[in-house]
Enzyme design. Structure first.
Site, PDB file in Angstrom:
ATOM      1  N   SER A  24      -0.996  14.997   0.784  1.00 37.07           N
ATOM      2  CA  SER A  24      -0.147  14.218  -0.434  1.00 37.07           C
ATOM      3  C   SER A  24       0.155  14.304  -1.789  1.00 37.07           C
ATOM      4  CB  SER A  24      -1.683  12.988  -1.396  1.00 37.07           C
ATOM      5  OG  SER A  24      -1.761  11.671  -0.277  1.00 37.07           O
ATOM      6  N   LYS A  45       4.032  13.489  -2.009  1.00 32.61           N
ATOM      7  CA  LYS A  45       4.323  12.331  -2.955  1.00 32.61           C
ATOM      8  C   LYS A  45       5.626  13.069  -4.002  1.00 32.61           C
ATOM      9  CE  LYS A  45       0.611   9.305  -1.692  1.00 32.61           C
ATOM     10  NZ  LYS A  45       0.209  10.460  -0.436  1.00 32.61           N
ATOM     11  N   TYR A  91      -3.978   3.147  -3.073  1.00 37.62           N
ATOM     12  CA  TYR A  91      -3.242   3.824  -2.828  1.00 37.62           C
ATOM     13  C   TYR A  91      -3.046   3.732  -1.361  1.00 37.62           C
ATOM     14  CZ  TYR A  91      -2.741   9.110  -2.645  1.00 37.62           C
ATOM     15  OH  TYR A  91      -2.254  10.507  -2.589  1.00 37.62           O
TER      16      TYR A  91
END
Length: 432
Positions: free
Chosen positions: A103, A106, A222
């Site tokens: 992640s 991102k 999320y």
């Protein structure tokens, strides 16, 4: 003077008035950096506590290894490697070891999107269906009464269309297949998102057939939103996500070891591996490596600590590095401003990963207040951060003119190590 960003502001920055606004915002960034030059330096003896901590983590077999970097005023004040890249081969950890970022991909994807916003080719207020028409027909799933049977879920129209801002700030209603009530997880698993070969176009087409878990704009949850954003970037730019990021971010920043796919030899010799006992992470890694055609904007990048430091330093500098500007001051301000705080109408999911005292911008958490925990977690108001399920973590602290990065591969220990690492870093800058 407003440093906010929308399409009206974008048109304005093309005029003299907009130029003055941009210069004013830049002056704010510069003055902040000047104040940060007076920030305290780390205490060497306290930096050694970081060394002791990770030495012990490796020695006791909790993690295979790690690479840690703390950089202040643009220069490393702490860079150390610990343990092994791969415990099965006893290959030592090195600064050029490559890590699956998961992640921590991102923030990079959102930076790429904000570049298109800067150019007037994309707006956070645009409906997602403008770029991916299949989302015009998406429905919202309403939790069934008295159970978790997906067959009893009611599908209703969204109260408003999903917007680009929704997929940038995780308020789209798109979730992960392991987040949410059992019934929505079952629906996502039944969607067979990861079957066979697929690229961003196919993956998002599969997502668009699934219902949203909540009404758009009502809950921070999320999920695969950033994967959808990656596909939007492809549609707007006419390039694959990697091609666009390589041209606009990786090559200019000198991030030569960052990408979605590794060659077999590089993967074998430079990629950090989890412990054999870290089965959840190993399974996730196997899935990532089994789909090299999928450039996941939400979690697919592989990089090194020195590469990611270039990106983090650019954020610390307000969107600029080595004389090249990547984001306008207005776009950077928008990306790093809390968009889910009071007045936004956005609730917070049970799994609120930004954490206590943090709001959320576009792809990154921003410290807004001390939080409710006493004593408050360490850090500074205005600090930026994000982490991942594999234990990678980075922070950007304008007050201390400092970035700090931890790269490791552990799902089992990350929830314990991450707060300990943050505390050790901030303790090192405290004279007490």
């Amino acid at each position: 003077m407003s440093c906010g960003y929308d399409r009206a502001v974008h048109r304005a920055v093309l005029t003299l008035r907009g130029a003055v606004t941009a210069i004013g915002c830049l002056a704010v960034v510069i003055s902040g950096a000047a104040r940060a030059s007076d920030a305290p330096a780390p205490v060497p003896e306290k930096l050694e506590r970081i060394t002791s901590f990770f030495d012990n983590e490796v020695a006791t077999g909790k993690i295979p290894g790690a690479v840690i970097l703390i950089q202040q005023h643009g220069k490393p004040v702490y860079l150390k490697t610990f343990g092994y890249r791969d415990v099965t081969t006893k290959s030592p950890m090195r600064p050029d070891t490559m890590f699956a970022l998961h992640s921590m991909t991102k923030p990079i994807t959102n930076t790429a999107a904000m570049m298109l916003v800067d150019e007037g080719k994309l707006s956070p207020q645009d409906p997602l269906s403008k770029y991916i028409p299949a989302f015009a027909d998406v429905k919202v799933a309403i939790e069934p009464d008295g159970g978790n049977d997906p067959a009893k879920v009611e599908l209703v129209p969204p109260i408003r269309p999903v917007t680009i801002e929704d997929i940038m700030r995780h308020t789209s209603g798109i979730t992960y297949e392991y987040i949410g009530a059992d019934w929505i997880q079952k629906i996502y698993r039944a969607g067979h998102l990861f079957d066979g070969k697929f690229d961003n176009k196919e993956f998002v087409a599969r997502l668009a057939k699934l219902p949203l878990s909540r009404q758009p704009g009502t809950l921070w949850r999320y999920g695969h939103s950033t994967d959808v954003l990656g596909r939007v970037i492809e549609i707007v730019s006419g390039k694959t996500l990697y091609q666009f990021e390589k041209q606009r971010i990786f090559d200019p920043l000198g991030m030569n070891d960052t990408g979605y796919v590794l060659g077999a030899e590089t993967e074998r010799t430079r990629l950090a591996e989890p412990l054999p006992s870290d089965t959840i992470l190993i399974e996730g890694e196997n899935d990532r490596r089994a789909h090299p055609e999928w450039e996941s904007g939400g979690g697919g990048l592989v990089s090194t600590i020195l590469d990611y430091a270039r990106f983090a330093q650019m954020l610390l500098n307000g969107g600029e590095l080595d004389g090249k500007r990547y984001l306008s001051p207005a776009a950077f301000k928008t990306m790093t401003t809390d968009h889910i705080g009071p007045g936004s109408g956005v609730g917070r999911d049970y799994w609120y990963f930004p954490g206590d005292g943090f709001g959320y911008g576009y792809g990154i958490a921003v410290r807004t207040d001390p939080g409710i925990v006493k004593p408050p977690p360490p850090g500074s108001i205005g600090e930026l951060k994000w982490d991942s399920g594999s234990g990678t973590y980075f922070g950007v602290d304008p007050k201390l003119d400092m970035i700090y990065i931890m790269l490791e591969q552990t799902q089992n220990e990350r929830q314990r190590i991450t707060p300990a690492f943050r505390k050790l870093v901030y303790d090192a800058f405290s004279p007490d």
